[in-house]
Write a protein that holds these residues in place. Structure first.
Motif, PDB file in Angstrom:
ATOM      1  N   GLY A 129       0.729  -1.249   0.021  1.00 12.60           N
ATOM      2  CA  GLY A 129       0.251   0.327  -0.538  1.00 12.60           C
ATOM      3  C   GLY A 129       0.701   1.190  -0.348  1.00 12.60           C
ATOM      4  N   THR A 130       2.250   1.142   0.035  1.00  7.45           N
ATOM      5  CA  THR A 130       3.346   2.802   0.568  1.00  7.45           C
ATOM      6  C   THR A 130       4.025   2.136  -0.726  1.00  7.45           C
ATOM      7  N   ALA A 131       3.916   1.943  -1.608  1.00 12.58           N
ATOM      8  CA  ALA A 131       5.244   1.421  -2.676  1.00 12.58           C
ATOM      9  C   ALA A 131       6.529   2.479  -3.304  1.00 12.58           C
ATOM     10  N   SER A 132       4.710   3.725  -3.694  1.00 14.34           N
ATOM     11  CA  SER A 132       5.736   4.796  -4.067  1.00 14.34           C
ATOM     12  C   SER A 132       6.805   6.259  -2.807  1.00 14.34           C
ATOM     13  N   ARG A 133       6.389   5.344  -1.686  1.00 16.31           N
ATOM     14  CA  ARG A 133       7.173   5.883  -0.325  1.00 16.31           C
ATOM     15  C   ARG A 133       8.813   5.869  -0.746  1.00 16.31           C
ATOM     16  N   GLY A 134       9.387   7.006  -0.723  1.00 13.75           N
ATOM     17  CA  GLY A 134      10.435   6.969   0.034  1.00 13.75           C
ATOM     18  C   GLY A 134      11.315   8.447   0.044  1.00 13.75           C
ATOM     19  N   LEU A 135      11.942   9.033  -0.246  1.00 17.79           N
ATOM     20  CA  LEU A 135      12.822  10.097   0.287  1.00 17.79           C
ATOM     21  C   LEU A 135      12.724  11.287  -0.151  1.00 17.79           C
ATOM     22  N   PHE A 136      12.902  12.197   0.308  1.00 17.23           N
ATOM     23  CA  PHE A 136      12.843  14.041  -0.468  1.00 17.23           C
ATOM     24  C   PHE A 136      14.154  14.821   0.064  1.00 17.23           C
ATOM     25  N   TYR A 137      14.783  15.184  -0.558  1.00 19.69           N
ATOM     26  CA  TYR A 137      16.312  16.574  -0.651  1.00 19.69           C
ATOM     27  C   TYR A 137      15.480  17.339  -1.292  1.00 19.69           C
ATOM     28  N   SER A 138      15.043  18.092  -0.498  1.00 19.42           N
ATOM     29  CA  SER A 138      14.480  19.459  -1.099  1.00 19.42           C
ATOM     30  C   SER A 138      16.240  20.535  -1.106  1.00 19.42           C
ATOM     31  N   ARG A 139      15.644  21.271  -2.578  1.00 15.25           N
ATOM     32  CA  ARG A 139      16.533  22.308  -2.995  1.00 15.25           C
ATOM     33  C   ARG A 139      16.799  23.324  -1.536  1.00 15.25           C
ATOM     34  N   HIS A 140      15.706  23.393  -0.953  1.00 13.34           N
ATOM     35  CA  HIS A 140      15.694  24.696  -0.514  1.00 13.34           C
ATOM     36  C   HIS A 140      16.180  24.352   1.154  1.00 13.34           C
ATOM     37  N   SER A 141      16.236  23.508   1.480  1.00 11.52           N
ATOM     38  CA  SER A 141      16.159  22.806   2.859  1.00 11.52           C
ATOM     39  C   SER A 141      17.923  23.711   3.381  1.00 11.52           C
ATOM     40  N   THR A 142      17.719  23.862   4.744  1.00  4.37           N
ATOM     41  CA  THR A 142      18.670  24.798   5.107  1.00  4.37           C
ATOM     42  C   THR A 142      19.723  23.692   5.385  1.00  4.37           C
ATOM     43  N   LEU A 143      21.227  23.849   5.825  1.00  5.07           N
ATOM     44  CA  LEU A 143      22.435  23.286   6.507  1.00  5.07           C
ATOM     45  C   LEU A 143      22.741  22.391   7.904  1.00  5.07           C
ATOM     46  N   GLN A 144      21.270  22.886   8.567  1.00  3.89           N
ATOM     47  CA  GLN A 144      21.579  22.855  10.069  1.00  3.89           C
ATOM     48  C   GLN A 144      21.154  21.732  10.551  1.00  3.89           C
ATOM     49  N   LEU A 145      22.133  20.875  11.130  1.00  2.00           N
ATOM     50  CA  LEU A 145      22.002  19.278  11.587  1.00  2.00           C
ATOM     51  C   LEU A 145      20.848  19.476  12.601  1.00  2.00           C
ATOM     52  N   GLN A 146      20.240  18.682  12.924  1.00  2.00           N
ATOM     53  CA  GLN A 146      19.277  18.239  14.418  1.00  2.00           C
ATOM     54  C   GLN A 146      19.028  16.687  14.139  1.00  2.00           C
ATOM     55  N   ALA A 147      18.987  16.356  15.647  1.00  2.00           N
ATOM     56  CA  ALA A 147      19.451  14.742  16.276  1.00  2.00           C
ATOM     57  C   ALA A 147      18.350  14.590  16.645  1.00  2.00           C
ATOM     58  N   TYR A 148      17.557  13.636  16.548  1.00  2.00           N
ATOM     59  CA  TYR A 148      16.628  12.707  17.229  1.00  2.00           C
ATOM     60  C   TYR A 148      16.572  11.539  17.551  1.00  2.00           C
ATOM     61  N   SER A 149      17.096  11.407  19.160  1.00  2.00           N
ATOM     62  CA  SER A 149      17.279  10.202  19.569  1.00  2.00           C
ATOM     63  C   SER A 149      15.504   9.259  21.205  1.00  2.00           C
ATOM     64  N   ASP A 150      16.266   8.124  20.698  1.00  2.00           N
ATOM     65  CA  ASP A 150      15.282   7.483  21.900  1.00  2.00           C
ATOM     66  C   ASP A 150      16.094   5.825  22.415  1.00  2.00           C
ATOM     67  N   ALA A 151      14.665   5.041  22.899  1.00  2.00           N
ATOM     68  CA  ALA A 151      15.978   3.954  23.435  1.00  2.00           C
ATOM     69  C   ALA A 151      13.997   3.060  23.714  1.00  2.00           C
ATOM     70  N   THR A 152      14.012   2.152  23.693  1.00  2.00           N
ATOM     71  CA  THR A 152      13.267   1.110  24.233  1.00  2.00           C
ATOM     72  C   THR A 152      14.157   0.310  25.484  1.00  2.00           C
ATOM     73  N   TRP A 153      13.183   0.799  26.332  1.00  2.00           N
ATOM     74  CA  TRP A 153      14.207  -0.475  27.807  1.00  2.00           C
ATOM     75  C   TRP A 153      13.827  -1.463  27.607  1.00  2.00           C
ATOM     76  N   ALA A 154      15.048  -2.795  28.164  1.00  2.00           N
ATOM     77  CA  ALA A 154      14.772  -4.425  28.169  1.00  2.00           C
ATOM     78  C   ALA A 154      14.086  -4.673  27.388  1.00  2.00           C
ATOM     79  N   SER A 155      13.386  -4.446  25.731  1.00  2.00           N
ATOM     80  CA  SER A 155      12.603  -4.806  24.679  1.00  2.00           C
ATOM     81  C   SER A 155      12.571  -5.887  24.482  1.00  2.00           C
ATOM     82  N   SER A 156      13.582  -6.383  24.757  1.00  2.00           N
ATOM     83  CA  SER A 156      13.767  -7.965  23.500  1.00  2.00           C
ATOM     84  C   SER A 156      13.630  -9.300  24.817  1.00  2.00           C
ATOM     85  N   PRO A 157      12.576  -9.503  24.334  1.00  2.00           N
ATOM     86  CA  PRO A 157      12.048 -10.967  26.011  1.00  2.00           C
ATOM     87  C   PRO A 157      12.760 -12.661  25.969  1.00  2.00           C
ATOM     88  N   ASP A 158      14.510 -12.141  24.948  1.00  2.00           N
ATOM     89  CA  ASP A 158      15.025 -13.389  25.148  1.00  2.00           C
ATOM     90  C   ASP A 158      15.963 -12.820  25.962  1.00  2.00           C
TER      91      ASP A 158
END
Length: 298
Positions: free
Chosen positions: A140-169
């Motif tokens: 249902g989403t075969a046409s999705r992909g990545l888009f890189y804008s010509r007008h994007s700024t060149l400033q980095l920004q990051a997002y961090s996350d973690a799951t805790w003890a999520s692997s049951p094994d």
């Protein structure tokens, strides 16, 4: 070969010299490379693997026409012992391997692929059922992909996350991060942590350290291209405990075993390489969902 740059005359000169030395054919502007389709538009570039996705679905053997709204159920925990072993695991391994390459332009399936990849040695009927769900999502989403804008700024920004003890094994936590250059997603990763975290804050601190390490590498790469990050790079996290530990580690029994990761992050906060910001979980997830939805050209 692929030539990059913004000087058409110099690119033409280089191609001419190469043609004089080697037997070459000029295929024109880049449109298709190793299964990745590149579309140049007035506002930027779109990278998709629609043809590769449709070919994968044709090879998968799916006989129904159903689609799935998401690649995997929320908070799903799969065990190695779930279900019965597949008599022939080769199809599972082939499909998961294909999904690994598809994730090059599909960050929305990267976590699901990370989970399914852990069972390629001995997949079961349950693992295969969840693999089929990912394929139905792709249908249902075969046409999705990545888009890189010509007008994007060149400033980095990051997002961090973690799951805790999520692997049951083995009760390992999972680190997840994504990094944008302006509005363009350039790095994303889902990976099991190397040690068991004793608390959710510890898992988040380890994820922060991994994200900072990746940000430093990207910062140096951009510097080589003459793009300087003059201000601290924003790093967003949804754990107030992890942010407090990373910004000012407390010397007591609960944090001494993660002191290296905490001090690594704290060092770069003090040097103003990165700046830590709290972002509520629901806001962070909604933000990421809206970003992923914008990748669909339809």
């Amino acid at each position: 070969m692929i030539l990059t740059g913004d000087d058409p005359a110099h690119i033409a000169f280089v191609k001419q010299k190469l043609c004089e030395t080697f037997l070459m054919t000029d295929l024109g502007p880049l449109r298709y490379f190793l299964g990745i389709e590149i579309t140049s538009q007035s506002d930027g570039y779109r990278l998709t693997q629609q043809r590769y996705t449709l070919d994968l679905l044709a090879r998968s053997g799916l006989t129904d026409t159903r689609t799935a709204a998401t690649p995997m159920e929320l908070h799903l925990q799969l065990r190695a012992s779930d279900g019965t072993p597949l008599p022939d695991p080769s199809r599972y391994r082939h499909l998961v391997g294909s999904l690994v390459y598809l994730a090059v332009t599909r960050p929305d399936i990267s976590h699901a692929v990370h989970i399914l990849s852990q069972f390629v040695a001995a997949p079961t009927s349950v693992h295969y059922a969840h693999l089929l769900r990912v394929l139905r999502y792709l249908r249902g989403t075969a046409s999705r992909g990545l888009f890189y804008s010509r007008h994007s700024t060149l400033q980095l920004q990051a997002y961090s996350d973690a799951t805790w003890a999520s692997s049951p094994d083995d009760r390992f936590s999972v680190t997840g991060y994504c990094i944008f250059l302006g509005s363009s997603l350039i790095v994303w990763k889902t990976k099991k942590q190397h040690t068991v975290a004793k608390s959710s804050a510890e898992a988040e601190v380890r994820a922060l350290a991994s994200t900072v390490q990746e940000v430093l590498w990207l910062r140096s790469i951009l510097q080589d291209f003459g793009i300087l990050q003059t201000s601290p790079i924003p790093l967003h996290c949804d754990s107030t405990g992890a942010l407090q530990i990373a910004a000012d580690p407390v010397k007591h029994e609960l944090t001494k075993h993660i002191g290296v990761d905490a001090h690594f992050t704290r060092c770069h906060v003090r040097s103003q390489t990165v700046s830590l910001h709290y972002l509520p979980t629901e806001v962070q997830h909604l933000f990421m969902l809206s970003k992923l939805q914008t990748y669909d050209p339809s």
